[in-house]
Design a protein around this motif. Structure first.
Motif, PDB file in Angstrom:
ATOM      1  N   GLU A 295     -28.323   3.440 -10.996  1.00  0.00           N
ATOM      2  CA  GLU A 295     -27.007   2.919 -11.345  1.00  0.00           C
ATOM      3  C   GLU A 295     -26.226   2.555 -10.096  1.00  0.00           C
ATOM      4  OE1 GLU A 295     -22.900   3.148 -11.166  1.00  0.00           O
ATOM      5  OE2 GLU A 295     -24.011   4.966 -10.688  1.00  0.00           O
ATOM      6  N   ARG A 296     -26.271   3.418  -9.115  1.00  0.00           N
ATOM      7  CA  ARG A 296     -25.519   3.203  -7.880  1.00  0.00           C
ATOM      8  C   ARG A 296     -26.055   1.991  -7.125  1.00  0.00           C
ATOM      9  NH1 ARG A 296     -25.626   7.950  -7.075  1.00  0.00           N
ATOM     10  NH2 ARG A 296     -27.399   8.194  -5.695  1.00  0.00           N
ATOM     11  N   GLY A 307     -35.862  -7.325 -11.062  1.00  0.00           N
ATOM     12  CA  GLY A 307     -36.965  -8.052 -11.663  1.00  0.00           C
ATOM     13  C   GLY A 307     -36.517  -8.684 -12.962  1.00  0.00           C
ATOM     14  N   GLU A 308     -37.242  -8.407 -14.039  1.00  0.00           N
ATOM     15  CA  GLU A 308     -36.884  -8.932 -15.354  1.00  0.00           C
ATOM     16  C   GLU A 308     -36.091  -7.918 -16.165  1.00  0.00           C
ATOM     17  OE1 GLU A 308     -40.514 -10.049 -17.199  1.00  0.00           O
ATOM     18  OE2 GLU A 308     -40.809 -11.816 -15.925  1.00  0.00           O
ATOM     19  N   HIS A 309     -35.582  -6.897 -15.512  1.00  0.00           N
ATOM     20  CA  HIS A 309     -35.011  -5.769 -16.237  1.00  0.00           C
ATOM     21  C   HIS A 309     -33.495  -5.673 -16.055  1.00  0.00           C
ATOM     22  CE1 HIS A 309     -39.076  -4.235 -16.972  1.00  0.00           C
ATOM     23  NE2 HIS A 309     -39.331  -4.602 -15.727  1.00  0.00           N
ATOM     24  N   ASP A 310     -32.785  -5.691 -17.175  1.00  0.00           N
ATOM     25  CA  ASP A 310     -31.371  -5.381 -17.186  1.00  0.00           C
ATOM     26  C   ASP A 310     -31.280  -3.865 -17.091  1.00  0.00           C
ATOM     27  OD1 ASP A 310     -28.740  -4.758 -17.941  1.00  0.00           O
ATOM     28  OD2 ASP A 310     -28.585  -6.523 -19.219  1.00  0.00           O
ATOM     29  N   TRP A 311     -31.058  -3.358 -15.877  1.00  0.00           N
ATOM     30  CA  TRP A 311     -31.226  -1.936 -15.609  1.00  0.00           C
ATOM     31  C   TRP A 311     -30.309  -1.058 -16.446  1.00  0.00           C
ATOM     32  CZ3 TRP A 311     -26.833   0.430 -13.908  1.00  0.00           C
ATOM     33  CH2 TRP A 311     -25.897  -0.341 -13.240  1.00  0.00           C
ATOM     34  N   TYR A 312     -29.079  -1.523 -16.698  1.00  0.00           N
ATOM     35  CA  TYR A 312     -28.183  -0.656 -17.462  1.00  0.00           C
ATOM     36  C   TYR A 312     -28.563  -0.609 -18.935  1.00  0.00           C
ATOM     37  CZ  TYR A 312     -24.242   1.658 -19.501  1.00  0.00           C
ATOM     38  OH  TYR A 312     -23.483   2.562 -20.208  1.00  0.00           O
ATOM     39  N   ARG A 313     -28.849  -1.739 -19.534  1.00  0.00           N
ATOM     40  CA  ARG A 313     -29.212  -1.748 -20.948  1.00  0.00           C
ATOM     41  C   ARG A 313     -30.472  -0.915 -21.203  1.00  0.00           C
ATOM     42  NH1 ARG A 313     -26.771  -5.184 -24.511  1.00  0.00           N
ATOM     43  NH2 ARG A 313     -25.287  -6.673 -23.629  1.00  0.00           N
ATOM     44  N   LEU A 347     -24.910  11.472 -17.915  1.00  0.00           N
ATOM     45  CA  LEU A 347     -23.543  10.979 -18.122  1.00  0.00           C
ATOM     46  C   LEU A 347     -23.096  10.077 -16.982  1.00  0.00           C
ATOM     47  CD1 LEU A 347     -21.547  14.027 -19.549  1.00  0.00           C
ATOM     48  CD2 LEU A 347     -22.249  11.956 -20.744  1.00  0.00           C
ATOM     49  N   LEU A 348     -23.448  10.434 -15.762  1.00  0.00           N
ATOM     50  CA  LEU A 348     -23.067   9.599 -14.627  1.00  0.00           C
ATOM     51  C   LEU A 348     -23.662   8.204 -14.748  1.00  0.00           C
ATOM     52  CD1 LEU A 348     -23.356  12.266 -11.812  1.00  0.00           C
ATOM     53  CD2 LEU A 348     -21.298  10.948 -12.336  1.00  0.00           C
ATOM     54  N   PHE A 349     -24.908   8.117 -15.197  1.00  0.00           N
ATOM     55  CA  PHE A 349     -25.522   6.801 -15.399  1.00  0.00           C
ATOM     56  C   PHE A 349     -24.801   6.043 -16.510  1.00  0.00           C
ATOM     57  CE2 PHE A 349     -28.234   3.851 -17.605  1.00  0.00           C
ATOM     58  CZ  PHE A 349     -28.859   3.155 -16.584  1.00  0.00           C
ATOM     59  N   LEU A 350     -24.648   6.668 -17.668  1.00  0.00           N
ATOM     60  CA  LEU A 350     -24.089   5.975 -18.825  1.00  0.00           C
ATOM     61  C   LEU A 350     -22.649   5.554 -18.598  1.00  0.00           C
ATOM     62  CD1 LEU A 350     -25.477   8.125 -21.784  1.00  0.00           C
ATOM     63  CD2 LEU A 350     -26.180   5.818 -21.135  1.00  0.00           C
ATOM     64  N   ALA A 351     -21.840   6.455 -18.042  1.00  0.00           N
ATOM     65  CA  ALA A 351     -20.415   6.176 -17.923  1.00  0.00           C
ATOM     66  C   ALA A 351     -20.096   5.245 -16.761  1.00  0.00           C
ATOM     67  CB  ALA A 351     -19.641   7.489 -17.769  1.00  0.00           C
ATOM     68  N   LYS A 352     -20.771   5.443 -15.635  1.00  0.00           N
ATOM     69  CA  LYS A 352     -20.452   4.626 -14.465  1.00  0.00           C
ATOM     70  C   LYS A 352     -21.133   3.259 -14.540  1.00  0.00           C
ATOM     71  CE  LYS A 352     -18.968   5.895  -9.900  1.00  0.00           C
ATOM     72  NZ  LYS A 352     -18.935   6.986  -8.916  1.00  0.00           N
TER      73      LYS A 352
END
Length: 774
Positions: A295-296, A307-313, A347-352
């Motif tokens: 995330e950071r 690459g081909e990846h939407d990292w957050y989704r 939570l840090l990944f999802l929220a930030k």
């Protein structure tokens, strides 16, 4: 992005310059199914679990020894990031507990860094001395060239171990996170600390572009490569690269940034080894720790895709489905079988990671001309984030490959360059569509380039060919000059394009971005240089505040609607709206009715309506076929006696309805419409529509008790202030002195007195539906 849209996205890597590696949006193959509501629920349940596990003294179950308070700080940071307020009982108790430990008592790089991040986020003014002490400890804990162990610039577990143990990339990234958090709240860090750290991370990189746990380890892992990417960005922000420098308002070596190949290689490695289901190189070990690092890296690097990846989704989809639905926790393997640690990282990944995107930086030709000042947008967005007290991000987008939905993830796009800006035909069409859907364009001529200036003028003529949408200098009374800072119109030569109710393009032929690029410099520039940077920063803040109305963009997972304004042939019996021609600016919101009707036609409303409106004079005999007439404007509207007679006949006995609003609460239009209503029906004046009237309730469709007023109109949530003339028991004239039409075009400028977009839609929908009732 809606799953029903055609073109999806892939990533192509752009040039990496200075301290930034950039990714460009393009077509890809799949879209994660996770929804905003699912993520919100997962965050709420995770917060509930962590608060339930808090001890009476404000702590959580920490590891013994030197790592004490590490878990408590991590959990507190996760709760704050997930939306817990600093004055909530859980945070007050935990911060009071953490304040009981000095850095020497902790003697742990992880614990001191995490504690610093908490103090910086909760109340940095109160805790400034604690933050200063922590920074001093972290500076002293950094391994120096004079120490016996190798790898200067890194950190080990404590001050004492720096002389006996080599540093590692995990401790090193957390030390930098703590120092970065301190510097963000104004606590200075010694320049040599950043310099040593950057040199370390560049030297620690493996030949394949990744990083391992130790300096040039035998194995690159995803978690440590994410750490390398974010650490290079953080240290790059604090150690200016390249030969560009400023004296007064003169930019020397303009646009000549330093290329950082290390960052590009790291992002390439991540793109080739991306997987949210495992920490590449370590499998399931420290996978949630890796996701927080991912995330950071994505957020700090301005990257929506690896690459081909939407990292957050993809990461959010994985985490939402892995959460224990009953208790709300996450649990990994080995060290992450501790549910407090696992839940905090999740939570840090999802929220930030869901933080709203404020600006898209646009790719255009000639090759790489779009990115001379690599930290311009990053620094400006950081400045706005601090001012708005809300985390905001930015990303790179190629309009030739991205859909309009993708571009609408941010309310603003920015581009500049030295040469004539070149977009494909698709890219130019996307720019127009983006603006029509409510987007805003900012541009400047990098290094005052005359080639870019001339090219930009040509581009705008192609994108906005209509004569009324000319690019011209902004007036001295334009609200941008007072949107946040009170600026003289001579501060910068800003130009703009008006489109409907609003200015949709602001362009500076004088360089702004080179000065924005210097905002985060760690060394102290000369006073005249600092003044020039500050002035450009203020101009940038004013433009953003004007463009957004200081309204937060929606988070990443909010679906962006794109309306189809294509003219349609109305079917027999479908509801059609006439837009009334008058002696004034009758068409100031040309897309207001198409926006409204598109929403009415879609589920759940599913009304049989015509998307396009018909522009008619009051005396046009075809007015009889349009039971609802819309009147709007900013300037005063005037009507002849024949117009008045025709409108009076249309309403009574014709049974028609007149719906009107004053654009942005214009006093001139308000006065003229009140005069019109009085002349139409002298014995039946405009009166306030009561709050309990069916028009404002679910008896028509929407409950309007919580309509959101814009900041210019007071910012309250309340019933809309509508007035009307009632004839034969029916509101035949419905009028709002506050803006509705401009809001339907997603206009949100600070000077517009009215309602926000969602509220305007609901109010207008109720009026349209009401007008069809028998």
């Amino acid at each position: 992005m809606s799953q029903t849209r055609g073109a999806l996205l892939r990533l192509t890597l752009g040039l990496v310059v200075g301290s930034v590696a950039l990714a460009v949006v393009g077509p890809r193959t799949a879209d994660a199914a996770v929804t905003r509501e699912e993520v919100e629920r997962a965050i709420r349940e995770g917060v509930r679990f962590l608060i339930k596990e808090q001890k009476e003294n404000g702590s959580w179950q920490d590891y013994p020894g030197d790592a004490r308070t590490g878990v408590s700080s991590l959990v507190t940071l996760a709760l704050l990031t997930a939306g817990e307020k600093p004055d909530s009982p859980a945070i007050r108790k935990s911060v009071a507990y953490l304040r009981g430990f000095s850095p020497d008592q902790l003697n742990s790089t992880y614990s001191v860094a995490l504690q610093t991040m908490v103090f910086a986020q909760v109340d940095p003014k109160t805790d400034v001395n604690r933050i200063l002490a922590n920074v001093d400890w972290l500076e002293r804990a950094q391994i120096r060239p004079t120490d016996v162990v190798s790898w200067p610039g890194s950190w080990s577990y404590s001050i004492g171990s720096r002389r006996t143990n080599p540093g590692d990339n995990s401790n090193s990234q957390y030390a930098l996170l703590g120092l970065h958090a301190a510097s963000e709240v104004g606590v200075s860090v010694k320049p040599e600390v950043w310099n040593l750290a950057r040199g370390y991370w560049e030297g620690a990189q493996r030949a394949d572009g990744g990083w391992g746990y130790h300096h040039r380890d035998q194995l690159s892992t995803a978690s440590m490569t994410a750490a390398g990417i974010s650490s290079l960005v953080i240290t790059g922000l604090k150690r200016y690269q390249g030969s560009e420098y400023i004296e007064g308002e003169t930019i020397h070596n303009c646009g000549k940034g330093g290329v950082n190949i290390n960052l590009k290689r790291g992002i390439d490695w991540m793109a080739n080894h991306f997987h949210v289901g495992q920490n590449f190189g370590l499998g399931q070990q420290w996978r949630l720790y890796y996701l927080y690092g991912l995330e950071r890296a994505g957020r700090l690097g301005g990257l929506r895709f690896f690459g081909e990846h939407d990292w957050y989704r993809e990461g959010a989809e994985k985490l939402v489905h892995e959460q224990d639905r009953l208790s709300g926790f996450w649990r990994g393997v080995l060290n992450e079988d501790n549910s407090l640690v696992a839940t905090s990282f999740s939570l840090l990944f999802l929220a930030k990671g869901r933080a709203p995107v404020l600006v898209n930086k646009l790719v255009h030709g000639p090759q790489n001309d779009w990115n001379h000042d690599v930290d311009d947008v990053r620094n400006l967005v950081n400045l706005v984030s601090q001012d708005w007290k809300n985390l905001l991000t930015w990303q790179v987008v190629n309009p030739a490959e991205a859909t309009v939905e993708d571009m609408l993830q941010a309310p603003i796009v920015f581009f500049n360059g030295h040469e004539e800006p070149v977009f494909t035909a698709v890219g130019e069409r996307r720019l127009r569509e983006y603006v029509e859907q409510g987007g805003f364009i900012i541009a400047d001529a990098c290094c005052n380039s005359p080639k870019f200036h001339e090219g930009f003028l040509k581009l705008m003529k192609r994108v906005f060919p209509e004569e009324e949408y000319k690019l011209k200098p902004l007036s001295d009374d334009h609200p941008v000059w007072r949107a946040k800072h009170l600026l003289s119109p001579t501060a910068y030569p800003l130009w703009g394009i008006e489109h409907g109710c609003r200015t949709v393009v602001i362009y500076s032929p004088k360089d702004l971005s080179c000065f924005w690029n210097q905002i985060e410099r760690s060394d102290r520039p000369r006073q005249d240089t600092a003044t020039a940077v500050l002035k450009a920063a203020k101009v940038g803040q004013n433009i953003i505040d004007y463009a957004t109305g200081r309204e937060l963009p929606a988070d990443k997972l909010t679906v962006r609607e794109v309306h189809d304004f294509k003219a349609d042939a109305p079917k027999r019996g479908s509801l059609r709206i006439a837009k009334l021609l008058h002696a004034g600016d009758w068409n100031i919101a040309p897309l207001a009715i198409p926006n409204l009707m598109e929403v009415l036609r879609k589920p759940p409303l599913s009304f049989d309506v015509s998307i396009s409106h018909k522009e008619l004079a009051p005396t046009d005999p075809n007015l009889i076929y349009y039971p609802l007439v819309y009147v709007h404007g900013r300037a005063a509207a005037s009507f002849s006696k024949e117009d008045l007679d025709a409108l009076r006949k249309h309403v009574d006995p014709g049974g028609g309805t007149i719906f009107a609003d004053a654009a942005c609460g214009s006093p001139a239009f308000d006065a003229s419409f009140r005069r019109l209503a009085a002349e139409l029906f002298p014995s039946n004046p405009l009166v306030p529509i009561p709050k309990d009237d069916e028009l404002l309730s679910t008896r028509v469709y929407f409950d309007l008790k919580d309509a959101q007023y814009t900041k210019a109109a007071g910012g309250a949530k309340d019933y809309p202030q509508l007035e009307g003339v009632k004839i034969n028991g029916h509101w035949s004239i419905i009028y709002s002195k506050y803006d509705i039409g401009c809001a339907l075009e997603r206009h949100s400028a600070l000077d517009c007195k009215g309602y926000n977009y969602d509220s305007a839609l609901r109010i207008a929908a109720n009026i349209v539906i009401y007008s069809t009732l028998p």
